[in-house]
Design a protein around this motif. Structure first.
Motif, PDB file in Angstrom:
ATOM      1  N   LYS A 157       2.709   5.267   2.521  1.00 37.42           N
ATOM      2  CA  LYS A 157       1.700   4.421   3.171  1.00 37.42           C
ATOM      3  C   LYS A 157       0.846   5.124   4.227  1.00 37.42           C
ATOM      4  N   TRP A 158       1.123   6.351   4.540  1.00 33.67           N
ATOM      5  CA  TRP A 158       0.429   7.024   5.649  1.00 33.67           C
ATOM      6  C   TRP A 158      -1.053   7.181   5.361  1.00 33.67           C
ATOM      7  N   ASP A 159      -1.890   6.650   6.257  1.00 37.77           N
ATOM      8  CA  ASP A 159      -3.338   6.834   6.125  1.00 37.77           C
ATOM      9  C   ASP A 159      -3.894   6.833   7.538  1.00 37.77           C
ATOM     10  N   SER A 179      -6.860   4.689   8.667  1.00 39.31           N
ATOM     11  CA  SER A 179      -6.802   3.226   8.643  1.00 39.31           C
ATOM     12  C   SER A 179      -6.438   2.669  10.028  1.00 39.31           C
ATOM     13  N   GLY A 180      -6.974   1.514  10.353  1.00 39.43           N
ATOM     14  CA  GLY A 180      -6.639   0.878  11.620  1.00 39.43           C
ATOM     15  C   GLY A 180      -5.712  -0.305  11.406  1.00 39.43           C
ATOM     16  N   HIS A 181      -5.130  -0.381  10.246  1.00 37.01           N
ATOM     17  CA  HIS A 181      -4.239  -1.475   9.872  1.00 37.01           C
ATOM     18  C   HIS A 181      -3.005  -1.519  10.793  1.00 37.01           C
ATOM     19  N   ALA A 182      -2.528  -2.745  11.058  1.00 39.04           N
ATOM     20  CA  ALA A 182      -1.369  -2.879  11.968  1.00 39.04           C
ATOM     21  C   ALA A 182      -0.160  -2.085  11.452  1.00 39.04           C
ATOM     22  N   GLY A 183      -0.004  -2.049  10.127  1.00 35.40           N
ATOM     23  CA  GLY A 183       1.115  -1.314   9.528  1.00 35.40           C
ATOM     24  C   GLY A 183       1.029   0.166   9.873  1.00 35.40           C
ATOM     25  N   GLN A 184      -0.183   0.713   9.790  1.00 39.92           N
ATOM     26  CA  GLN A 184      -0.379   2.134  10.099  1.00 39.92           C
ATOM     27  C   GLN A 184      -0.096   2.422  11.578  1.00 39.92           C
TER      28      GLN A 184
END
Lengths: 332, 381
Positions: free
Chosen positions: A34-36, A39-44
């Motif tokens: 999932k590493w990106d 991305s500003g996604h909460a998961g990241q």
């Protein structure tokens, strides 16, 4: 014998490493998928925050594993008084079938841990942590080794029996005993010296190439590993007889004893440092230098090359001093 | 490089100042940490010192001791075997030894009675004379006339003139020792001539012990051979095992300490949270906060470890480990009062660090990380 204090300490460290590594591998598997960083996604963001925890924990346990290797060897040395037939670490490691596999696995883990710590440091040099995915991939590769070390080491300590009659180094490291140890002991001394000092020349030339080209760095890493094996062979075949001043005594462990001024540590520690730095350099050169590391990585690589050269150089210098100070005449 | 060092120095400065602001919390943690190191280090230093002492003592023991066995029990051995044993090639000397224990009903102490070997001219005693160990004075009044009165197992009364007292330094082996002449010994215990407690063989080359044992076993059947190396091995095993068991029992203490450290590190006060929030707002990175917190742990660890180790060293070597003695040493009415030779060993210090610094560090990693990832806006609101 599991109640021997250093054994308890080693098992404590190994359990801690095992738990940490298994947990970190689970995290690493998630991260690799999932590493990106863009991305500003909460998961990241959560992943990024968690990498701090995982890295800190890993730096701690991997450094612990490195110290544990020294403790393991020194403890084997000290425990030799407890076994009939043992006179140094060889006897203790020979008490059951798990001793030497445990030592070899621990050495492999030492190098694996050193490479990971070097990559981790390089990763921190870039603003966008460009090596994170690679670093955690490496961690997943390392975790079976940690499991193996913990299991074999436990089997070794658990099966240490005081009533076993073991073999000492004078039985194992003799040319006609058979096995790898015998082959190493019967290696031609002139050839072994050629490997030891000629190898240093090759290393020095490759270091120059490594400063300029990526292929040179990869070759340097491969040769570091080969030189490690050559160095150990030379110690068994020719350097230790010079230290003991006995033509037929080839033990690579007795040189760690106080009566020989702990000269073994002076030989092995630089050799391990040199090899680790060389391998770390190779790991960092497997991929092209990421954009964010264009400035910071080359000086770090230079430091690695210098450290590795210094390690190998010191190893050669200590071996040479031991040979020159010895009263044994092997040639002429 | 210099910049890096300077950066770490500033971080340490900052961390120290920050720790001083929370004195009570840190002092409590430091105190518990110190106690844990102190107890563990005392156990380890005492264990290794006593093993060393045993090894040094055994260096003078005979290479092989021959004991007669009757129905699996130790019995008196005949001196006739001495000739056959000294004839074995490699045996330098074979001599009969007379030693045993005498229980004193008056004070409940056990004395070790012994006849000094013929080769030991410094401790030669004549009939009616005795040389006594340093502990005998403590349990028995020898008096002005230097007379030692003993009651034999048969009930007969014996009077010896104390010729000499053994020096204090030999306490570990000689505290309860009484040396008397062979004639007195045989009279005291009603022993016939020509029998001995055991036979001692001194061997020229220790590597030949195994071969000599094989030959001696044929010459003296029904006997048991105890070698010096096997005694040394047994002592080493016993004391290491005792030390290890005590350490394993102290494992509960280590675990509670780790829980305390975890708890202390997780219970960040509102003020601390605000401090971290402000630091991050002014530009500190998560890794800087982590490093600062790492220094906090390292300073506490190092301080507690060093002070605990020094205190344990003093406890063991200057105060004879008063708190642990009964567990590790054993107990008797006439126990030797001895000083251990100060000695410290890097393997031990590393093991100790594994038992204390490692659990502490492991327990504080997660709380430190939680503190370091705090978002400035959430705490400063």
């Amino acid at each position: 014998m599991i109640f021997h204090p250093p054994i308890l300490a080693i098992l404590l460290a190994s359990t801690l490493s095992l738990v940490t590594l298994v947990w970190a591998s689970g995290f690493a598997a998630r991260l690799v998928r999932k590493w990106d960083v863009a991305s500003g996604h909460a998961g990241q963001i959560a992943l990024e925050k968690r990498t701090y925890l995982v890295s800190t924990a890993l730096v701690f346990v991997l450094a612990l594993e490195a110290v544990s290797l020294i403790l393991f060897t020194e403890n084997a040395e000290r425990m030799s008084v407890l076994f009939v037939g043992a006179m140094c670490a060889i006897g203790t490691l020979n008490v059951n079938a798990y001793g030497f596999p445990a030592l070899i696995l621990k050495v492999a883990l030492f190098f694996g841990a050193a490479v990971w710590l070097i990559v981790n440091h390089a990763d921190g040099l870039g603003r966008d942590y460009p090596l994170t995915r690679f670093k955690y991939g490496l961690l997943i590769a390392l975790s079976p080794l940690v499991v193996a070390v913990a299991a074999v080491q436990f089997a070794y300590f658990y099966n240490l029996r005081a009533d076993v009659i073991t073999s000492c180094c004078s039985r194992v490291f003799v040319p006609n005993a058979g096995g790898l140890e015998a082959d190493l002991s019967s290696l031609d001394p002139a050839f072994a010296l050629g490997l030891l000092f000629g190898g240093l020349g090759v290393i020095a030339v490759l270091a120059l190439a490594a400063l300029r080209w990526r292929a040179g760095r990869l070759a340097y890493a491969a040769v570091s590993l080969v030189y490690f094996a050559a160095g150990i062979s030379a110690v068994i075949s020719v350097v230790s007889p010079y230290i003991y001043e006995q033509f037929h005594h080839h033990c690579p462990f007795c040189i760690l004893k106080p009566e020989y001024g702990y000269i073994g540590y002076w030989l092995y520690l630089p050799l391990f440092v040199g090899t680790s730095a060389g391998l770390g350099l190779g790991a960092l050169s497997l991929k092209r230098t990421p954009a964010s590391l264009q400035e910071a990585l080359p000086p770090f690589r230079r430091r690695l090359i210098l450290t590795s050269l210094a390690g190998f150089g010191l190893f050669g210098a200590v071996a040479l001093t031991a040979i020159l100070r010895s009263n044994l005449i092997m040639f002429g | 490089m210099i910049r890096q060092v300077a950066r770490q120095r500033y971080l340490i400065d900052f961390t120290l100042a920050s720790m001083m602001r929370r004195k009570v919390k840190n002092v409590v943690l430091f105190g518990v940490y110190f106690l844990i190191v102190f107890v563990l280090a005392s156990v380890m230093l005492f264990g290794s010192a006593i093993r060393r002492e045993a090894a040094l003592l055994l260096a003078n023991a005979p290479e092989v001791t021959v004991q007669k066995l009757v129905m699996g029990r130790h019995d008196m051995i005949s001196g006739e075997h001495l000739e056959a044993l000294s004839a074995i090639r490699g045996v330098r000397r074979a001599e009969g030894r007379l030693w045993g224990y005498l229980f004193d009903r008056g004070n409940g102490a056990n004395y070790t009675m012994m006849v000094p070997p013929a080769s030991d001219t410094t401790h030669a005693v004549g009939p009616g004379e005795a040389i006594v160990g340093s502990g005998i004075d403590r349990v028995k009044t020898i008096g002005r006339n230097e007379y030692l009165f003993l009651i034999a197992p048969s009930g007969r009364f014996f009077k010896f003139t104390v010729k000499e007292r053994l020096p204090e330094g030999s306490g570990l082996v000689a505290a309860d020792l009484v040396l008397i002449s062979e004639a007195d010994y045989r009279a005291l215990f009603d022993l016939p001539d020509g029998v001995y407690t055991d036979l001692a063989l001194s061997i020229r080359n220790e590597k030949e012990v195994a071969t000599i044992l094989g030959k001696a076993a044929k010459a003296v059947p029904n006997s048991r051979f105890v070698t010096r190396s096997s005694i040394a091995r047994t002592y080493e095993s016993i004391f290491t095992w005792r030390e290890g068991v005590l350490l394993a029992l102290l494992g509960a203490a280590i675990l509670s300490f780790a829980i305390l450290a975890f708890d202390k590190a997780s219970g960040l006060s509102a003020e601390e949270r605000r401090e971290i929030g402000i630091l991050k707002a002014v530009g500190w990175e998560t890794s800087d906060v982590l490093t600062s917190k790492f220094w906090e742990g390292a300073l506490i660890s190092l301080g507690a470890f060093l002070i605990g180790l020094i205190a344990a060293y003093a406890h063991v070597f200057f105060f004879q480990a008063g708190l642990l003695e009964p567990v590790l040493k054993g107990w008797a009415v006439l126990y030797p009062d001895f000083r251990l030779t100060p000695h410290i060993d890097p393997l031990q210090v590393t093991t100790l660090a594994f038992f204390t610094i490692v659990p502490y560090t492991a327990a504080t990693i997660i709380p430190i990380w939680r503190a370091a990832i705090t978002d400035p806006d959430t705490v400063m609101r």
